[in-house]
Design an enzyme around this catalytic site. Structure first.
Site, PDB file in Angstrom:
ATOM      1  N   ASP A  96      -2.939   8.707   1.434  1.00 49.29           N
ATOM      2  CA  ASP A  96      -1.987   9.639   0.810  1.00 49.29           C
ATOM      3  C   ASP A  96      -2.121   9.752  -0.697  1.00 49.29           C
ATOM      4  OD1 ASP A  96      -1.123   7.204  -0.123  1.00 49.29           O
ATOM      5  OD2 ASP A  96       0.484   6.998   1.345  1.00 49.29           O
ATOM      6  N   GLU A 118      -5.340   6.725   8.836  1.00 55.06           N
ATOM      7  CA  GLU A 118      -3.960   6.350   8.488  1.00 55.06           C
ATOM      8  C   GLU A 118      -3.058   7.585   8.450  1.00 55.06           C
ATOM      9  OE1 GLU A 118      -2.095   4.450   4.715  1.00 55.06           O
ATOM     10  OE2 GLU A 118      -2.957   2.755   5.781  1.00 55.06           O
ATOM     11  N   GLU A 132       3.064  10.722  -2.890  1.00 55.64           N
ATOM     12  CA  GLU A 132       2.289  10.426  -1.674  1.00 55.64           C
ATOM     13  C   GLU A 132       2.866  11.072  -0.413  1.00 55.64           C
ATOM     14  OE1 GLU A 132       3.210   8.217  -3.960  1.00 55.64           O
ATOM     15  OE2 GLU A 132       1.418   7.133  -4.634  1.00 55.64           O
ATOM     16  N   HIS A 206       3.391  -1.085  -8.428  1.00 54.82           N
ATOM     17  CA  HIS A 206       2.709   0.021  -9.099  1.00 54.82           C
ATOM     18  C   HIS A 206       3.283   1.399  -8.824  1.00 54.82           C
ATOM     19  CE1 HIS A 206       0.766   1.784  -5.572  1.00 54.82           C
ATOM     20  NE2 HIS A 206       0.640   0.549  -5.126  1.00 54.82           N
ATOM     21  N   ARG A 208       4.858   4.938  -8.784  1.00 57.11           N
ATOM     22  CA  ARG A 208       5.250   5.851  -9.867  1.00 57.11           C
ATOM     23  C   ARG A 208       6.765   6.072  -9.920  1.00 57.11           C
ATOM     24  NH1 ARG A 208      -0.015   7.609 -10.103  1.00 57.11           N
ATOM     25  NH2 ARG A 208      -0.588   8.983 -11.827  1.00 57.11           N
ATOM     26  N   HIS A 239      -1.226  -4.530 -12.100  1.00 52.88           N
ATOM     27  CA  HIS A 239      -1.937  -3.248 -11.963  1.00 52.88           C
ATOM     28  C   HIS A 239      -2.294  -2.729 -13.355  1.00 52.88           C
ATOM     29  CE1 HIS A 239      -2.629   0.964 -10.938  1.00 52.88           C
ATOM     30  NE2 HIS A 239      -2.585   0.655  -9.652  1.00 52.88           N
TER      31      HIS A 239
HETATM   32  C1  UD1 Z   1      -2.808   5.355  -7.202  1.00 50.68           C
HETATM   33  C2  UD1 Z   1      -2.227   6.255  -6.112  1.00 50.68           C
HETATM   34  C3  UD1 Z   1      -1.258   5.495  -5.232  1.00 50.68           C
HETATM   35  C4  UD1 Z   1      -1.884   4.225  -4.692  1.00 50.68           C
HETATM   36  C5  UD1 Z   1      -2.404   3.405  -5.867  1.00 50.68           C
HETATM   37  C6  UD1 Z   1      -3.113   2.169  -5.397  1.00 50.68           C
HETATM   38  C7  UD1 Z   1      -1.857   8.619  -6.617  1.00 50.68           C
HETATM   39  C8  UD1 Z   1      -0.958   9.615  -7.204  1.00 50.68           C
HETATM   40  N1  UD1 Z   1      -1.478   7.346  -6.742  1.00 50.68           N
HETATM   41  O1  UD1 Z   1      -1.732   5.009  -8.076  1.00 50.68           O
HETATM   42  O2  UD1 Z   1      -0.880   6.318  -4.135  1.00 50.68           O
HETATM   43  O3  UD1 Z   1      -0.912   3.506  -3.975  1.00 50.68           O
HETATM   44  O4  UD1 Z   1      -3.354   4.200  -6.606  1.00 50.68           O
HETATM   45  O5  UD1 Z   1      -3.286   1.260  -6.442  1.00 50.68           O
HETATM   46  O6  UD1 Z   1      -2.885   8.957  -6.064  1.00 50.68           O
HETATM   47  N2  UD1 Z   1      -6.241   2.244 -14.175  1.00 50.68           N
HETATM   48  C9  UD1 Z   1      -7.297   1.586 -14.797  1.00 50.68           C
HETATM   49  N3  UD1 Z   1      -8.295   1.080 -14.000  1.00 50.68           N
HETATM   50  C10 UD1 Z   1      -8.314   1.214 -12.658  1.00 50.68           C
HETATM   51  C11 UD1 Z   1      -7.232   1.866 -12.038  1.00 50.68           C
HETATM   52  C12 UD1 Z   1      -6.204   2.393 -12.815  1.00 50.68           C
HETATM   53  O7  UD1 Z   1      -7.332   1.446 -16.006  1.00 50.68           O
HETATM   54  O8  UD1 Z   1      -9.255   0.733 -12.005  1.00 50.68           O
HETATM   55  C13 UD1 Z   1      -5.145   2.789 -15.031  1.00 50.68           C
HETATM   56  C14 UD1 Z   1      -5.582   4.076 -15.771  1.00 50.68           C
HETATM   57  O9  UD1 Z   1      -4.933   4.126 -17.021  1.00 50.68           O
HETATM   58  C15 UD1 Z   1      -5.048   5.185 -14.852  1.00 50.68           C
HETATM   59  C16 UD1 Z   1      -3.730   4.536 -14.417  1.00 50.68           C
HETATM   60  O10 UD1 Z   1      -4.040   3.158 -14.205  1.00 50.68           O
HETATM   61  O11 UD1 Z   1      -4.883   6.415 -15.526  1.00 50.68           O
HETATM   62  C17 UD1 Z   1      -3.100   5.121 -13.177  1.00 50.68           C
HETATM   63  O12 UD1 Z   1      -4.018   5.214 -12.094  1.00 50.68           O
HETATM   64  P1  UD1 Z   1      -3.708   6.274 -10.910  1.00 50.68           P
HETATM   65  O13 UD1 Z   1      -4.795   6.201  -9.899  1.00 50.68           O
HETATM   66  O14 UD1 Z   1      -3.416   7.615 -11.500  1.00 50.68           O
HETATM   67  O15 UD1 Z   1      -2.346   5.757 -10.319  1.00 50.68           O
HETATM   68  P2  UD1 Z   1      -1.987   4.446  -9.529  1.00 50.68           P
HETATM   69  O16 UD1 Z   1      -0.661   3.993 -10.018  1.00 50.68           O
HETATM   70  O17 UD1 Z   1      -3.124   3.514  -9.561  1.00 50.68           O
HETATM   71  N1  UDP Z   2      -5.134  -6.017  -3.683  1.00 58.20           N
HETATM   72  C1  UDP Z   2      -6.258  -6.577  -4.300  1.00 58.20           C
HETATM   73  N2  UDP Z   2      -6.098  -7.197  -5.518  1.00 58.20           N
HETATM   74  C2  UDP Z   2      -4.893  -7.266  -6.155  1.00 58.20           C
HETATM   75  C3  UDP Z   2      -3.766  -6.673  -5.529  1.00 58.20           C
HETATM   76  C4  UDP Z   2      -3.917  -6.046  -4.303  1.00 58.20           C
HETATM   77  O1  UDP Z   2      -7.360  -6.542  -3.746  1.00 58.20           O
HETATM   78  O2  UDP Z   2      -4.829  -7.838  -7.248  1.00 58.20           O
HETATM   79  C5  UDP Z   2      -5.309  -5.334  -2.380  1.00 58.20           C
HETATM   80  C6  UDP Z   2      -4.291  -5.668  -1.303  1.00 58.20           C
HETATM   81  O3  UDP Z   2      -4.724  -6.778  -0.519  1.00 58.20           O
HETATM   82  C7  UDP Z   2      -4.229  -4.392  -0.479  1.00 58.20           C
HETATM   83  C8  UDP Z   2      -4.516  -3.316  -1.506  1.00 58.20           C
HETATM   84  O4  UDP Z   2      -5.113  -3.954  -2.629  1.00 58.20           O
HETATM   85  O5  UDP Z   2      -5.263  -4.320   0.492  1.00 58.20           O
HETATM   86  C9  UDP Z   2      -3.225  -2.654  -1.909  1.00 58.20           C
HETATM   87  O6  UDP Z   2      -3.447  -1.857  -3.005  1.00 58.20           O
HETATM   88  P1  UDP Z   2      -2.273  -1.230  -3.868  1.00 58.20           P
HETATM   89  O7  UDP Z   2      -1.084  -2.095  -3.813  1.00 58.20           O
HETATM   90  O8  UDP Z   2      -2.876  -0.932  -5.206  1.00 58.20           O
HETATM   91  O9  UDP Z   2      -2.018   0.170  -3.154  1.00 58.20           O
HETATM   92  P2  UDP Z   2      -1.139   0.655  -1.910  1.00 58.20           P
HETATM   93  O10 UDP Z   2      -1.505  -0.152  -0.715  1.00 58.20           O
HETATM   94  O11 UDP Z   2       0.299   0.523  -2.297  1.00 58.20           O
HETATM   95  O12 UDP Z   2      -1.524   2.086  -1.769  1.00 58.20           O
END
Ligand code: UD1
Ligand code: UDP
Length: 368
Positions: A96, A118, A132, A206, A208, A239
């Site tokens: 999602d 999923e 999502e 994490h 939003r 995160h």
């Molecule tokens: C995203 C997904 C969320 C998912 C989550 C898993 C959307 C809208 N959100 O949220 O559904 O549950 O991923 O973790 O698709 N960043 C880094 N390095 C990384 C990853 C993120 O620096 O490897 C920072 C960056 O500043 C980036 C910010 O995190 O702009 C947000 O990342 P983003 O993918 O937009 O949102 P998540 O909160 O990670």
């Molecule tokens: N996870 C990881 N390292 C971390 C935290 C989470 O590998 O430091 C794994 C966790 O086991 C799960 C996935 O990341 O499989 C969950 O990711 P996240 O919470 O970012 O996203 P969501 O599942 O809420 O979309």
């Protein structure tokens, strides 16, 4: 040979697609291409290492503090280029995220059928999780193949008049992934984890919709819990989102029994789940994984699209309400009967065979 594109962009999508990629690569007669939007960067690269993945195409779209507009438009235009240059017979997307939505749109515009791994998770509240829940609805109503992880998810799709012949109950692929990395006597390479003593509270957050005051209230609850239990250490792989990093360090930084660390790679994180006592999390994947390891999860959200965990008794909703989080956590940490009821409940999310089931269905779809 028919060709499948598997598209992902964030840490959880890649973890949960890894078993599907592996099973499809082991299936004769199908050509497999992996495409990353690169919505995540470092957190995705950590997953590649454990699953020996190297995407065939990487759009590398991540920007610091990116917006939903940035992710959607850059993924859509990147995939337009790839889909124009190569013929695909099926696009598989997961879950999602905004990558999932944009990839579905790109496939639809290019005339490529979509398979949704999923499928069928619902809160029926577009604001939670945001964005999502909207993404899931759109993807499910575009996809031709739906891989529902649970019977409830399957029922949602049927109730929404999605043709039943395209819906398959497979279990969640995250259980397949988890079973490949957890080891009984795991030795953590990081000394901050290897030296953990006593009970451990594991934290992830994490979402939003929790940014700002709700997330800050949850962080204050963590301080209260750690202060109330002198043998408890909290470990929080924070995160990388700046909206999470800043308040986490401001509120929790510097406490002698709270370890704020970088996101962990999947093997370390899974084994830390196995090592910990209790989990506080708003993560979807963690709610699904923790019951396999016998760990109760207090979910930092008001609603969940995974009510199976609540019904099975493996998770409880506590929102971001400081008093509710503290009271529930302390009950579990102090009352072994309450704790055991959650820890010993069975996992409703799958048995580790979902990837293989999905690969067989994909083969039938492409080769019949
Ligand atoms: C995203 C997904 C969320 C998912 C989550 C898993 C959307 C809208 N959100 O949220 O559904 O549950 O991923 O973790 O698709 N960043 C880094 N390095 C990384 C990853 C993120 O620096 O490897 C920072 C960056 O500043 C980036 C910010 O995190 O702009 C947000 O990342 P983003 O993918 O937009 O949102 P998540 O909160 O990670
Ligand atoms: N996870 C990881 N390292 C971390 C935290 C989470 O590998 O430091 C794994 C966790 O086991 C799960 C996935 O990341 O499989 C969950 O990711 P996240 O919470 O970012 O996203 P969501 O599942 O809420 O979309």
């Amino acid at each position: 040979m028919p060709k499948v594109a598997l598209i992902f962009g964030t840490r959880p999508e890649c973890i949960k697609m890894a078993p599907v990629i592996k099973a499809l690569e082991e299936t004769d007669g199908i050509d497999v291409a992996t495409i990353s939007s690169g919505q995540h960067k470092e957190m995705l690269e950590q997953v590649y290492r454990w699953f020996h993945l190297a995407p065939h195409e990487d759009l590398s779209i991540m920007r610091a503090d990116q917006t939903l507009f940035d992710i959607t438009t850059s993924t859509l235009s990147g995939l337009q280029r790839i889909f124009a240059g190569e013929k695909f017979d099926l696009a598989l997307v997961h879950g999602d995220t905004t990558t999932t939505l944009a990839a579905t749109l790109a496939a639809f515009y290019s005339g490529i059928p979509v398979g949704h791994v999923e499928a069928g998770l619902r809160t029926y509240t577009y604001q939670a999780p945001w964005p999502e829940e909207m993404n899931r609805h759109v993807v499910d109503h575009v996809a031709a193949l739906h891989f529902a992880p649970t019977e409830l998810a399957r029922q949602h799709l049927v109730q929404e008049h999605i043709p039943e012949e395209g819906i398959f109950l497979t279990g969640n692929t995250v259980i397949d992934a988890l079973l490949t990395v957890v080891e009984p006597e795991y030795r953590f390479p990081d000394p901050r984890l290897a030296s953990l003593d006593g009970r451990v509270l594991l934290i992830t957050a994490h979402r939003r919709e929790s940014f700002g005051a709700p997330l800050e209230a949850a962080f204050h609850a963590i301080l209260d819990i750690v202060e109330a239990e002198p043998d408890l250490t909290a470990v929080y792989p924070v995160h990388r989102n700046p909206h999470v990093l800043e308040p986490a360090h401001r509120i929790l930084g510097g406490h002698p029994r709270i370890r704020l660390i970088e996101p962990l790679d999947y093997k370390d994180f899974s084994n830390l789940m196995a090592r910990c006592t209790l989990i506080l999390s708003d993560s979807g994947g963690v709610q699904e994984e923790a019951p396999t390891l016998g760990k109760p999860v207090l979910v930092l959200r008001e609603v969940t699209e995974r009510p199976e965990a609540l019904d099975a008794g493996t998770a409880r909703l506590v929102g971001c309400d400081r008093e509710r989080i503290v009271a529930t956590a302390l009950t579990l940490l102090r009352d072994s009967c309450e704790y055991d009821k959650m820890a010993k409940a069975a996992n409703p999310f799958g048995d580790g065979t979902a990837g293989k089931k999905i690969a067989q269905i994909v083969k039938q779809f492409l080769c019949s």
